[in-house]
Design a protein around this motif. Structure first.
Motif, PDB file in Angstrom:
ATOM      1  N   GLU A  41      20.483  27.457 -19.785  1.00  0.00           N
ATOM      2  CA  GLU A  41      19.596  28.524 -20.246  1.00  0.00           C
ATOM      3  C   GLU A  41      19.297  28.393 -21.742  1.00  0.00           C
ATOM      4  OE1 GLU A  41      21.652  29.686 -16.573  1.00  0.00           O
ATOM      5  OE2 GLU A  41      22.297  28.863 -18.506  1.00  0.00           O
ATOM      6  N   VAL A  42      20.317  28.028 -22.519  1.00  0.00           N
ATOM      7  CA  VAL A  42      20.109  27.860 -23.964  1.00  0.00           C
ATOM      8  C   VAL A  42      19.217  26.651 -24.222  1.00  0.00           C
ATOM      9  CG1 VAL A  42      21.256  27.550 -26.195  1.00  0.00           C
ATOM     10  CG2 VAL A  42      22.333  28.921 -24.421  1.00  0.00           C
ATOM     11  N   PRO A  46      17.902  20.937 -28.878  1.00  0.00           N
ATOM     12  CA  PRO A  46      18.493  21.842 -27.882  1.00  0.00           C
ATOM     13  C   PRO A  46      19.799  21.271 -27.330  1.00  0.00           C
ATOM     14  CG  PRO A  46      16.155  21.542 -27.477  1.00  0.00           C
ATOM     15  CD  PRO A  46      16.536  20.532 -28.508  1.00  0.00           C
ATOM     16  N   ALA A  52      16.916  25.554 -22.225  1.00  0.00           N
ATOM     17  CA  ALA A  52      15.555  25.938 -21.850  1.00  0.00           C
ATOM     18  C   ALA A  52      14.900  26.755 -22.967  1.00  0.00           C
ATOM     19  CB  ALA A  52      15.586  26.740 -20.541  1.00  0.00           C
ATOM     20  N   ALA A  53      15.664  27.694 -23.543  1.00  0.00           N
ATOM     21  CA  ALA A  53      15.132  28.483 -24.662  1.00  0.00           C
ATOM     22  C   ALA A  53      14.834  27.595 -25.867  1.00  0.00           C
ATOM     23  CB  ALA A  53      16.110  29.591 -25.041  1.00  0.00           C
ATOM     24  N   GLY A  54      15.682  26.601 -26.123  1.00  0.00           N
ATOM     25  CA  GLY A  54      15.456  25.683 -27.236  1.00  0.00           C
ATOM     26  C   GLY A  54      14.197  24.855 -27.051  1.00  0.00           C
ATOM     27  N   ILE A  97      23.303  28.790 -29.631  1.00  0.00           N
ATOM     28  CA  ILE A  97      22.473  29.995 -29.778  1.00  0.00           C
ATOM     29  C   ILE A  97      22.276  30.302 -31.253  1.00  0.00           C
ATOM     30  CG2 ILE A  97      22.308  32.442 -29.215  1.00  0.00           C
ATOM     31  CD1 ILE A  97      23.996  31.925 -26.766  1.00  0.00           C
ATOM     32  N   ALA A 133      11.650  25.669 -25.214  1.00  0.00           N
ATOM     33  CA  ALA A 133      10.508  26.580 -25.323  1.00  0.00           C
ATOM     34  C   ALA A 133      10.181  26.861 -26.785  1.00  0.00           C
ATOM     35  CB  ALA A 133      10.815  27.889 -24.589  1.00  0.00           C
ATOM     36  N   PHE A 134      11.211  27.004 -27.612  1.00  0.00           N
ATOM     37  CA  PHE A 134      10.968  27.228 -29.041  1.00  0.00           C
ATOM     38  C   PHE A 134      10.308  26.015 -29.681  1.00  0.00           C
ATOM     39  CE2 PHE A 134      12.727  26.201 -33.269  1.00  0.00           C
ATOM     40  CZ  PHE A 134      12.061  27.162 -34.011  1.00  0.00           C
ATOM     41  N   LEU A 192      19.786  27.880 -32.670  1.00  0.00           N
ATOM     42  CA  LEU A 192      18.429  28.247 -32.264  1.00  0.00           C
ATOM     43  C   LEU A 192      17.916  29.415 -33.094  1.00  0.00           C
ATOM     44  CD1 LEU A 192      15.984  28.120 -30.402  1.00  0.00           C
ATOM     45  CD2 LEU A 192      17.259  29.498 -28.742  1.00  0.00           C
TER      46      LEU A 192
END
Length: 439
Positions: free
Chosen positions: A213-214, A208, A216-218, A188, A220-221, A191
């Protein structure tokens, strides 16, 4: 209301908040277990053991009651001492009676003393030395009688073992949890660092990892960063291509105008020059910050070089306060272009300009001031939009440009993760433009 008050004392970082979430339940559990064990189980056990000793003390009192001398009393006690595992002796009446003695952490000893005081009228004192025995003094008709017994008969052998065990294993589990939590929070943090760097115009390597969940956020970024970079590249290519293609007919028009008489060609030549300036502004705006990579730059040197260039052109541009020292990761060419645009506006609409630099551990501020008419506060936000010309606020005789000067500066400042702030110069009375970049 309470939570609003508490929020100002809460930590800000993710690590600190996660540590607080981890530590508060563990510490609370240990305190509750310790208090419940000491106040209930240990105290009740000590009271029960003391009541057993109390019955033995009453038996001893009844045994020595008929005796008329201390020697006779000891003879009557002799058969009881060995079964009761007690050592007895009379104290000297001429000396002061012993007082209570126990350590600061002797919780069980205080329970024993309170229980005996409430249930044994002849009780005098109790001593708990740093040995495995304790001494109890009681008053008799023949004088004070001291009884020495094994302290394990009234107190637990190691009452602190449970507390120590809870604390040790609680600490061990906390360390293990901290290591695991750190491994979970590290992706996190990575990121957040990558997003912050991209917001300031830098692209750092990021892959990532961590929980789903982390990850997925990575991803997406990364997708978002790629789309933004493609859009910037497409905008640059489109505007550059259009501007470049228009240069050819402009060149032909200039050649054609050169064959005409000066009086006839002068108005058209001015139109062509204005179109040429417009195309140059388009190219400047389309390049944005894409023509340079971040590098370590001394902002003092950068500003000094820019000011010297304008001075050589005969412009009244001076250096202001230069505070702080060090280098900052900047896109040198882009920031130089932003400073040049601000100085150009300052000398166009005013008679003099002043440039100053403030560098701290948290931000970089480059300030350009002039003595011109300035920009009304209500129009400052609009002035930073592309293709906006505030004719009422500026000297129209000097030309209002194409409305991209402040837009270019704003774009460059945002690409560095900063902003352009417009205000009124307190010293010069004109416009004050601040490029503020976080470090």
């Amino acid at each position: 209301m309470f939570f609003q008050w508490l929020k100002q004392y809460m930590p800000r970082s993710l690590y600190a908040r996660a540590a607080l979430i981890l530590l508060v339940p563990i510490v609370t559990l240990q305190l509750v277990v310790s208090v419940v064990f000491i106040k209930r189980d240990l105290e009740d056990l000590t009271v029960q053991m003391t009541l057993t000793i109390l019955r033995e003390l009453r038996l001893i009192e009844q045994t020595i009651a008929p005796a008329t001398t201390q020697e006779m009393a000891m003879e009557r006690l002799l058969p009881l001492l060995e079964p009761l595992q007690v050592e007895a002796r009379f104290l000297n009446n001429t000396q002061p009676l012993p007082q209570d003695r126990m350590g600061v952490l002797e919780f069980s000893g205080r329970v024993v003393r309170d229980t005996l005081e409430n249930n044994l009228p002849s009780f005098v004192s109790v001593q708990f030395p740093d040995t495995r025995q304790f001494q109890l003094v009681m008053q008799t008709d023949l004088g004070p009688l001291a009884l020495v017994q094994d302290r394990r008969r009234v107190t637990a052998a190691a009452p602190h073992q449970l507390i120590v065990t809870v604390i040790v294993f609680g600490f061990l589990m906390t360390v293990i949890a901290f290591v695991y939590m750190r491994n979970q929070l590290r992706p996190i943090k990575q990121l957040a660092d990558a997003a912050q760097a991209f917001g300031r115009g830098r692209t750092v390597a990021y892959a990532p990892r961590g929980a789903n969940e982390v990850r997925a956020a990575g991803h997406a970024f990364l997708d978002m960063r790629a789309r933004i970079e493609r859009q910037i590249e497409q905008r640059t290519l489109m505007l550059s291509g259009v501007s470049h293609d228009l240069r050819t007919p402009l060149t032909r028009m200039k050649l054609g105008l050169s064959m005409l008489e000066d009086e006839e060609a002068e108005p058209l030549r001015q139109d062509v020059d204005e179109m040429q300036a417009l195309l140059d502004a388009f190219l400047d705006f389309s390049r944005g910050v894409s023509t340079s990579e971040p590098e370590a730059v001394d902002p003092h040197v950068l500003v000094t070089v820019a000011v010297d260039g304008w001075r050589r052109q005969g412009k009244d541009v001076m250096l202001g306060e230069m505070s702080g020292e060090g280098e900052v990761m900047l896109r040198k060419a882009a920031l130089r272009r932003a400073i040049e645009n601000l100085i150009s506006n300052a000398v166009r609409y005013g008679s003099r300009a002043r440039v100053s630099v403030a560098l701290t551990e948290r931000f970089l501020r480059i300030r350009v001031e002039d003595d011109g008419p300035g920009i009304p506060e209500a129009d400052r936000a609009e002035a930073m939009r592309p293709f906006t010309r505030l004719d009422p606020a500026r000297n129209q005789d000097l030309g209002s440009g194409v409305g991209l000067g402040l837009a270019i500066v704003t774009d460059i400042a945002r690409a560095h993760g900063g902003m352009l702030r417009l205000g009124k110069s307190e010293d010069l009375g004109g416009l004050q433009a601040d490029i503020v970049i976080g470090i």
